[in-house]
Design an enzyme around this catalytic site. Structure first.
Site, PDB file in Angstrom:
ATOM      1  N   SER A 268     -14.255 -10.837 -17.193  1.00 44.89           N
ATOM      2  CA  SER A 268     -14.895 -10.177 -18.329  1.00 44.89           C
ATOM      3  C   SER A 268     -13.880  -9.423 -19.169  1.00 44.89           C
ATOM      4  O   SER A 268     -12.804  -9.049 -18.693  1.00 44.89           O
ATOM      5  CB  SER A 268     -15.954  -9.186 -17.842  1.00 44.89           C
ATOM      6  OG  SER A 268     -15.352  -8.086 -17.184  1.00 44.89           O
ATOM      7  N   LYS A 269     -14.244  -9.201 -20.428  1.00 43.22           N
ATOM      8  CA  LYS A 269     -13.381  -8.448 -21.331  1.00 43.22           C
ATOM      9  C   LYS A 269     -13.240  -7.007 -20.854  1.00 43.22           C
ATOM     10  O   LYS A 269     -12.152  -6.431 -20.916  1.00 43.22           O
ATOM     11  CB  LYS A 269     -13.949  -8.481 -22.747  1.00 43.22           C
ATOM     12  CG  LYS A 269     -13.066  -7.808 -23.784  1.00 43.22           C
ATOM     13  CD  LYS A 269     -13.675  -7.864 -25.161  1.00 43.22           C
ATOM     14  CE  LYS A 269     -14.795  -6.853 -25.307  1.00 43.22           C
ATOM     15  NZ  LYS A 269     -15.312  -6.769 -26.688  1.00 43.22           N
ATOM     16  N   ARG A 270     -14.326  -6.413 -20.390  1.00 44.55           N
ATOM     17  CA  ARG A 270     -14.284  -5.022 -19.936  1.00 44.55           C
ATOM     18  C   ARG A 270     -13.321  -4.858 -18.777  1.00 44.55           C
ATOM     19  O   ARG A 270     -12.522  -3.923 -18.736  1.00 44.55           O
ATOM     20  CB  ARG A 270     -15.705  -4.583 -19.535  1.00 44.55           C
ATOM     21  CG  ARG A 270     -15.785  -3.220 -18.842  1.00 44.55           C
ATOM     22  CD  ARG A 270     -15.053  -2.127 -19.568  1.00 44.55           C
ATOM     23  NE  ARG A 270     -15.436  -2.020 -20.971  1.00 44.55           N
ATOM     24  CZ  ARG A 270     -14.783  -1.296 -21.858  1.00 44.55           C
ATOM     25  NH1 ARG A 270     -13.667  -0.667 -21.505  1.00 44.55           N
ATOM     26  NH2 ARG A 270     -15.204  -1.241 -23.099  1.00 44.55           N
ATOM     27  N   ALA A 272     -10.808  -6.746 -18.087  1.00 42.72           N
ATOM     28  CA  ALA A 272      -9.458  -6.975 -18.599  1.00 42.72           C
ATOM     29  C   ALA A 272      -8.900  -5.722 -19.261  1.00 42.72           C
ATOM     30  O   ALA A 272      -7.723  -5.392 -19.104  1.00 42.72           O
ATOM     31  CB  ALA A 272      -9.472  -8.137 -19.594  1.00 42.72           C
ATOM     32  N   ILE A 273      -9.744  -5.010 -19.998  1.00 44.98           N
ATOM     33  CA  ILE A 273      -9.313  -3.769 -20.640  1.00 44.98           C
ATOM     34  C   ILE A 273      -8.967  -2.727 -19.588  1.00 44.98           C
ATOM     35  O   ILE A 273      -7.935  -2.050 -19.665  1.00 44.98           O
ATOM     36  CB  ILE A 273     -10.413  -3.240 -21.582  1.00 44.98           C
ATOM     37  CG1 ILE A 273     -10.580  -4.178 -22.783  1.00 44.98           C
ATOM     38  CG2 ILE A 273     -10.075  -1.833 -22.071  1.00 44.98           C
ATOM     39  CD1 ILE A 273     -11.742  -3.822 -23.680  1.00 44.98           C
TER      40      ILE A 273
END
Length: 515
Positions: A268-270, A272-273
């Site tokens: 997920s992008k979250r 990854a951040i």
């Protein structure tokens, strides 16, 4: 799935939606389609599925095209138009889809629905209150709503004539089993009582993805639908549409999910951040907190190599494969069904390999360009001398520049965390004696550097493992880097003396003298 004969020319497509930046999972889907087409001299079509005009972002289409261009994943030429095949855009094909909508309605397999948003919300709320597991617009509920199945025929015609907003829904059959074969998972069976009457045509006149993708795949003679596992639940609906419209069924290949680097949970992008790794190929202006592969310094050929290994293997445990080798080895039979761990450390390792394969002249040119940007003057050491000492440590081109700074510039700051933790007063005497010995020596080479450090440590009764980190900080400012004695040999006696004296001056301050 049996291996295809070279005589069979498959047709595949990559069909992203331009609603945001292309996720790395989508890039892998494009790559697998491309490799499969190349393996069997087939056709790879690029199709922009822009039916969702509410979420459409013009820049997203450019992002898709730029990503594929960067990775050298190109659509095939159209033999009729004598130019690039696509990108086709579904928004430009609205008239084509209307014909098939009317066919489904005429066959009694689709119907007009005039329900207002308020009525649909009430239906959803009633189902929620009743704790019902049935789909929100189901065969049981369709007769309770306002549609061409529940309303008199003359009322339906009146509403159409008065241009009352409507959608067209598929009439899902009752108590049937839909079966289809997935080339990775085998036979899949779904009962229609678990499926809702999906919208095929939206109130704005645009088809939904479900209808448009089936019609386009059929008209473009797609033989293999290779897409992500997230589309598996939608496939029963697509199977019905193929059957109802009289289209030949393609082979379905649903790729495994990409999992987080630790292997648990969908990538997920979250996440990854939070954990500082990339999930997008290129930078995206609205995602200032996300990382992308290109900005981080990944080579396109390294990223292609890495993505190909996510859920697929060549059967020989090879991990470094050029695009040509990937094309030769690729097969659907070797795609697994289990989720693929997004091992970002492997991505770095692969990128390091491709960096090591670069010609020295290319890397030296990069260092020279970096030097030119900082306008470094009076440089008494060349990148050509530095490169052999730092190349093996670098994962990215930027690493070469960062490592080379230790050779080129005297440190302006020092690792004070390590100094405060490990510095001892007796080291003062070592450094003063060390400076004196270097000043008095007539030979300053790799052997003499090592001998002087070791001899003096013995004389001062200081362990070599204690004093070496202090000398490294004095010379480079940091605690880690290339072999210290090689750095000293490379920069020369005068530069070493200058750096040692600067450091000795700093460590003579009261805060370190009294430590």
């Amino acid at each position: 799935m049996k291996a295809l004969s070279k005589k069979i020319k498959p047709v595949v497509r990559f069909a992203p939606s331009p609603t945001g930046p292309l996720h790395i999972g989508g890039v892998r889907t494009a790559l697998f389609n491309y490799l499969f087409a190349q393996k069997y001299q087939g056709t790879f079509i690029l199709r922009i599925e822009d039916t969702d005009q509410v979420r459409y972002i013009a820049e997203a289409e450019d992002y898709i095209l730029n990503t594929l261009k960067w990775l050298n994943i190109s659509a095939d030429e159209d033999p009729i138009k004598k130019g690039p095949r696509g990108p086709y855009r579904q928004s430009e094909r609205k008239s084509i889809y209307k014909k098939y909508i009317q066919q489904l309605i005429a066959q009694g397999q689709a119907y007009y629905a005039f329900d207002t948003p308020a009525a649909l919300e009430k239906l959803r709320q009633n189902l929620q209150d009743a704790k019902s597991n049935t789909p929100p617009y189901h065969a049981v509920h369709r007769t309770l709503m306002e549609n061409s199945l529940s309303l008199p025929a003359d009322e339906v015609q009146k509403r159409l004539k008065d241009q009352v907003p409507y959608v067209v829904r598929l009439k899902m059959p009752i108590k049937e089993e839909i079966r289809f074969y997935d080339e990775i998972r085998g036979w899949v069976k779904v009962h229609t009582h678990t499926l809702e009457d999906k919208i095929l045509l939206k109130s704005d006149g645009m088809p939904t993805y479900h209808l448009a993708n089936v019609v386009d795949d059929a008209l473009m003679q797609v033989t293999h639908v290779i897409r992500g596992e997230e589309w598996l639940p939608s496939t029963p609906l697509h199977v019905l549409l193929y059957q109802y419209l009289g289209f030949a069924m393609p082979k379905f290949v649903h790729l495994p999910l990409l999992l987080k680097p630790k292997g648990k949970g969908k990538l997920s992008k979250r996440d990854a951040i939070d954990h500082h790794y990339p999930v997008f190929p290129l930078p995206w202006s609205d995602h200032i907190n996300t990382l992308d592969f290109k900005t981080l310094g990944y080579f396109p050929e390294a990223l292609v190599n890495f993505l190909a290994l996510l859920g697929w293997s060549d059967g020989q445990q090879r991990e470094i494969l050029s695009k040509e080798a990937l094309i030769e080895a690729f097969s659907i039979e070797r795609i697994g069904s289990a989720g693929a761990k997004f091992d970002i450390q492997k991505a770095k390792w692969i990128n390091q390999h491709y960096l090591q394969q670069k010609k020295d002249v290319t890397l030296i040119q990069y260092l020279n360009t970096s030097l030119a940007k900082v306008a470094c003057k009076n440089l008494n050491i060349s990148p050509k001398e530095i490169l052999p000492l730092i190349k093996e440590r670098a994962y990215f081109l930027e690493d070469l520049w960062q490592e080379s700074k230790q050779f080129i510039f005297s440190p302006s700051t020092y690792d004070e965390v390590t100094l405060k933790k490990k510095w001892q007063p007796l080291y003062h005497t070592y450094f003063k004696a060390y400076i004196q010995r270097i000043q008095n020596t007539t030979v300053f080479d790799l052997k003499s550097i090592k001998d002087t450090i070791q001899t003096l440590a013995y004389e001062k009764k200081i362990k070599l493992g204690q004093i070496m980190p202090m000398i490294r900080i004095a010379i480079t400012g940091v605690s880690q880097g290339p072999d210290l004695t090689q750095i000293m040999d490379c920069i020369g006696k005068e530069a070493v003396l200058c750096r040692l004296k600067n450091f000795d001056c700093l460590m003579s301050q009261p805060r370190f003298l009294n430590q």
